[in-house]
Design a protein around this motif. Structure first.
Motif, PDB file in Angstrom:
ATOM      1  N   GLN A  56       0.828  -1.206   0.000  1.00  0.00           N
ATOM      2  CA  GLN A  56       0.000   0.000   0.000  1.00  0.00           C
ATOM      3  C   GLN A  56       0.865   1.259   0.000  1.00  0.00           C
ATOM      4  OE1 GLN A  56      -3.398   0.048  -0.324  1.00  0.00           O
ATOM      5  NE2 GLN A  56      -3.023   2.235  -0.649  1.00  0.00           N
ATOM      6  N   GLN A  57       1.970   1.226   0.729  1.00  0.00           N
ATOM      7  CA  GLN A  57       2.881   2.376   0.735  1.00  0.00           C
ATOM      8  C   GLN A  57       3.451   2.626  -0.659  1.00  0.00           C
ATOM      9  OE1 GLN A  57       5.813   2.603   3.962  1.00  0.00           O
ATOM     10  NE2 GLN A  57       4.560   1.196   5.162  1.00  0.00           N
ATOM     11  N   LEU A  58       3.810   1.562  -1.344  1.00  0.00           N
ATOM     12  CA  LEU A  58       4.327   1.706  -2.707  1.00  0.00           C
ATOM     13  C   LEU A  58       3.258   2.288  -3.642  1.00  0.00           C
ATOM     14  CD1 LEU A  58       6.319  -1.639  -3.067  1.00  0.00           C
ATOM     15  CD2 LEU A  58       7.256   0.651  -2.736  1.00  0.00           C
ATOM     16  N   LYS A  59       2.023   1.845  -3.485  1.00  0.00           N
ATOM     17  CA  LYS A  59       0.930   2.372  -4.306  1.00  0.00           C
ATOM     18  C   LYS A  59       0.687   3.851  -4.015  1.00  0.00           C
ATOM     19  CE  LYS A  59      -1.628  -1.980  -4.837  1.00  0.00           C
ATOM     20  NZ  LYS A  59      -2.889  -2.702  -4.504  1.00  0.00           N
ATOM     21  N   ASP A  60       0.750   4.218  -2.736  1.00  0.00           N
ATOM     22  CA  ASP A  60       0.530   5.623  -2.359  1.00  0.00           C
ATOM     23  C   ASP A  60       1.611   6.528  -2.955  1.00  0.00           C
ATOM     24  OD1 ASP A  60      -1.687   4.884  -0.928  1.00  0.00           O
ATOM     25  OD2 ASP A  60      -0.675   4.864   1.023  1.00  0.00           O
ATOM     26  N   ILE A  61       2.848   6.071  -2.908  1.00  0.00           N
ATOM     27  CA  ILE A  61       3.946   6.859  -3.471  1.00  0.00           C
ATOM     28  C   ILE A  61       3.782   6.999  -4.980  1.00  0.00           C
ATOM     29  CG2 ILE A  61       6.435   6.846  -3.919  1.00  0.00           C
ATOM     30  CD1 ILE A  61       6.824   5.580  -1.180  1.00  0.00           C
ATOM     31  N   ASP A  62       3.434   5.911  -5.624  1.00  0.00           N
ATOM     32  CA  ASP A  62       3.230   5.937  -7.073  1.00  0.00           C
ATOM     33  C   ASP A  62       2.095   6.892  -7.440  1.00  0.00           C
ATOM     34  OD1 ASP A  62       3.834   4.998  -9.720  1.00  0.00           O
ATOM     35  OD2 ASP A  62       1.980   3.843  -9.645  1.00  0.00           O
ATOM     36  N   ARG A  63       1.033   6.900  -6.639  1.00  0.00           N
ATOM     37  CA  ARG A  63      -0.094   7.796  -6.898  1.00  0.00           C
ATOM     38  C   ARG A  63       0.305   9.262  -6.709  1.00  0.00           C
ATOM     39  NH1 ARG A  63      -3.120   6.167  -3.282  1.00  0.00           N
ATOM     40  NH2 ARG A  63      -2.964   7.909  -1.824  1.00  0.00           N
ATOM     41  N   GLN A  64       1.142   9.536  -5.705  1.00  0.00           N
ATOM     42  CA  GLN A  64       1.608  10.907  -5.501  1.00  0.00           C
ATOM     43  C   GLN A  64       2.406  11.406  -6.708  1.00  0.00           C
ATOM     44  OE1 GLN A  64       3.290  12.029  -1.595  1.00  0.00           O
ATOM     45  NE2 GLN A  64       2.606  10.046  -0.838  1.00  0.00           N
ATOM     46  N   LEU A  65       3.232  10.540  -7.248  1.00  0.00           N
ATOM     47  CA  LEU A  65       4.002  10.916  -8.437  1.00  0.00           C
ATOM     48  C   LEU A  65       3.082  11.188  -9.625  1.00  0.00           C
ATOM     49  CD1 LEU A  65       7.094   8.523  -8.316  1.00  0.00           C
ATOM     50  CD2 LEU A  65       7.157  11.015  -8.452  1.00  0.00           C
ATOM     51  N   GLU A  66       2.100  10.333  -9.802  1.00  0.00           N
ATOM     52  CA  GLU A  66       1.175  10.506 -10.921  1.00  0.00           C
ATOM     53  C   GLU A  66       0.346  11.777 -10.755  1.00  0.00           C
ATOM     54  OE1 GLU A  66      -0.341  10.002 -14.503  1.00  0.00           O
ATOM     55  OE2 GLU A  66       1.245   8.782 -13.613  1.00  0.00           O
ATOM     56  N   ASP A  67      -0.076  12.060  -9.533  1.00  0.00           N
ATOM     57  CA  ASP A  67      -0.829  13.292  -9.262  1.00  0.00           C
ATOM     58  C   ASP A  67       0.031  14.520  -9.551  1.00  0.00           C
ATOM     59  OD1 ASP A  67      -2.992  11.786  -8.508  1.00  0.00           O
ATOM     60  OD2 ASP A  67      -2.664  12.018  -6.351  1.00  0.00           O
ATOM     61  N   ASP A 148      13.443   7.497  -8.673  1.00  0.00           N
ATOM     62  CA  ASP A 148      14.522   6.574  -8.307  1.00  0.00           C
ATOM     63  C   ASP A 148      14.297   5.997  -6.913  1.00  0.00           C
ATOM     64  OD1 ASP A 148      15.757   6.988 -10.709  1.00  0.00           O
ATOM     65  OD2 ASP A 148      17.224   8.437  -9.952  1.00  0.00           O
ATOM     66  N   THR A 149      13.801   6.839  -6.016  1.00  0.00           N
ATOM     67  CA  THR A 149      13.520   6.362  -4.658  1.00  0.00           C
ATOM     68  C   THR A 149      12.440   5.286  -4.675  1.00  0.00           C
ATOM     69  OG1 THR A 149      14.141   8.488  -3.673  1.00  0.00           O
ATOM     70  CG2 THR A 149      12.727   7.052  -2.365  1.00  0.00           C
ATOM     71  N   LEU A 150      11.388   5.518  -5.434  1.00  0.00           N
ATOM     72  CA  LEU A 150      10.322   4.523  -5.554  1.00  0.00           C
ATOM     73  C   LEU A 150      10.857   3.232  -6.174  1.00  0.00           C
ATOM     74  CD1 LEU A 150       7.398   3.581  -5.442  1.00  0.00           C
ATOM     75  CD2 LEU A 150       6.989   4.781  -7.611  1.00  0.00           C
ATOM     76  N   LYS A 151      11.689   3.372  -7.173  1.00  0.00           N
ATOM     77  CA  LYS A 151      12.278   2.193  -7.821  1.00  0.00           C
ATOM     78  C   LYS A 151      13.115   1.393  -6.828  1.00  0.00           C
ATOM     79  CE  LYS A 151      15.274   0.868 -11.680  1.00  0.00           C
ATOM     80  NZ  LYS A 151      16.095   1.375 -12.818  1.00  0.00           N
ATOM     81  N   ASN A 152      13.896   2.091  -6.011  1.00  0.00           N
ATOM     82  CA  ASN A 152      14.725   1.408  -5.010  1.00  0.00           C
ATOM     83  C   ASN A 152      13.866   0.689  -3.969  1.00  0.00           C
ATOM     84  OD1 ASN A 152      17.049   2.338  -6.258  1.00  0.00           O
ATOM     85  ND2 ASN A 152      17.212   4.157  -4.946  1.00  0.00           N
ATOM     86  N   MET A 153      12.775   1.319  -3.582  1.00  0.00           N
ATOM     87  CA  MET A 153      11.879   0.697  -2.601  1.00  0.00           C
ATOM     88  C   MET A 153      11.224  -0.554  -3.180  1.00  0.00           C
ATOM     89  SD  MET A 153      10.155   4.134  -0.923  1.00  0.00           S
ATOM     90  CE  MET A 153       9.161   3.249   0.290  1.00  0.00           C
ATOM     91  N   ARG A 154      10.849  -0.492  -4.440  1.00  0.00           N
ATOM     92  CA  ARG A 154      10.263  -1.674  -5.082  1.00  0.00           C
ATOM     93  C   ARG A 154      11.291  -2.802  -5.183  1.00  0.00           C
ATOM     94  NH1 ARG A 154       7.015   1.546  -9.893  1.00  0.00           N
ATOM     95  NH2 ARG A 154       4.985   1.679  -8.816  1.00  0.00           N
ATOM     96  N   ASN A 155      12.502  -2.434  -5.555  1.00  0.00           N
ATOM     97  CA  ASN A 155      13.558  -3.448  -5.656  1.00  0.00           C
ATOM     98  C   ASN A 155      13.835  -4.089  -4.298  1.00  0.00           C
ATOM     99  OD1 ASN A 155      13.850  -2.971  -8.384  1.00  0.00           O
ATOM    100  ND2 ASN A 155      15.544  -1.525  -8.136  1.00  0.00           N
TER     101      ASN A 155
END
Length: 315
Positions: A56-67, A148-155
């Motif tokens: 859920q945290q990853l989804k929230d971060i991704d949504r913030q970027l898209e917004d 990049d931060t989101l990518k690192n968290m996903r990895n």
């Protein structure tokens, strides 16, 4: 005897129905359900709860970027709407003066003379589009760090959490305490990593927002300058053309005058010899006395004493 048997059957049926109804109303509490699970299932459920939180945290971060991307694009689109306003204004001017070129020599001469002062629609639009392209392309640089931060968290989630849990299960699936301890270590490490990087992400998004405001202001200022210059040029060109067609155009030099330059000029001329009047007083003789009010235009040639002397010398 028969009646007793019937009563016993009815009583048994009633008791059986009541028992079924009572069983249907029993609610198993979460604690009881958790306690009833197997050792492996309890640890798996514990892992699942944390896994869902991380996802859920990853989804929230991704949504913030898209917004953020959508908001920036929307802000630029508001500025870009002025493209059409400028295009419409230039089209309106073209529609107004182009037909006049077909009417007579005066109109043709005046429009042709000041056409260079009319902004070129293609050039104006190209400049505005280039400004918007630069502002839009700046978005990728703004969001690079948070992306990049989101990518690192996903990895980390895949490589450390998911693989770590799999390894714990492979080693200790049958031993609840060790399985739980191993999973707790993986979860704690991932939680710490997520907290640290989430703070980094928020700081990076704040920086991106500041950069977005700067780029937006730059684009808005450029558009404002270009649009103001375009509308000013349109107004000046329209004024020059209108004055020219009304016979109020600026006279070209009288000496060595090119005949092609006077094409379309007002045919009604008047010479005013300034030396004949005392211009130092508050009142002068009315030089326009006797001129018909219906005269469509009038060109006034102001003749000075120096001009007369030069003419005499050149004879």
């Amino acid at each position: 005897m028969y009646n007793k048997v019937v009563k016993i059957i009815i009583a048994f049926a009633t008791f059986f129905s009541f028992s079924n109804a009572a069983q249907k109303q029993v609610t198993i509490m979460p604690e009881a359900w958790y306690a009833s699970q197997s050792a492996t299932a309890r640890v798996d459920n514990y892992i699942l709860q944390h896994q869902r939180q991380f996802e859920q945290q990853l989804k929230d971060i991704d949504r913030q970027l898209e917004d953020f991307r959508s908001s920036y694009a929307l802000r630029l689109s508001v500025i870009e709407a002025y493209d059409q306003i400028v295009a419409d204004k230039l089209k309106e001017m073209e529609n107004k003066f182009y037909p006049l070129e077909m009417l007579n020599e005066v109109n043709d001469f005046c429009v042709e003379k000041y056409r260079d002062k009319i902004p070129i629609a293609h050039s104006v639009k190209s400049n505005l589009k280039e400004s918007m392209r630069k502002a839009s392309s700046a978005l990728s640089a703004m969001v690079k760090n948070p992306e990049d931060t989101l990518k690192n968290m996903r990895n980390h989630f895949v490589a450390q959490f998911t693989n770590g849990i799999k390894e714990c299960k492979r080693k200790f699936e049958k031993i609840e305490a060790k399985y739980h301890s191993c999973a707790s270590g993986v979860i704690k490490a991932t939680d710490t990593y997520f907290i640290t990087n989430l703070n980094n992400f928020l700081n990076q998004m704040n920086s991106a927002a500041c950069m977005a405001n700067t780029k937006f202001d730059d684009a808005f200022d450029y558009y404002s300058t270009q649009i103001y210059a375009t509308f000013t040029a349109i107004g000046e060109a329209a004024g020059f053309i209108s004055n020219c067609m009304a016979g109020h155009d600026v006279c070209s030099p009288c000496n060595d005058e090119n005949l092609s330059a006077v094409k379309g000029r007002c045919p009604y001329h008047m010479a005013w010899h300034l030396e004949d009047d005392d211009l130092s007083g508050e009142t002068i003789f009315n030089p326009f006395k006797g001129i018909n009010k219906t005269t469509p235009c009038l060109q006034i040639n102001f003749i000075t004493n120096d001009f007369v002397n030069n003419v005499e010398l050149n004879k």
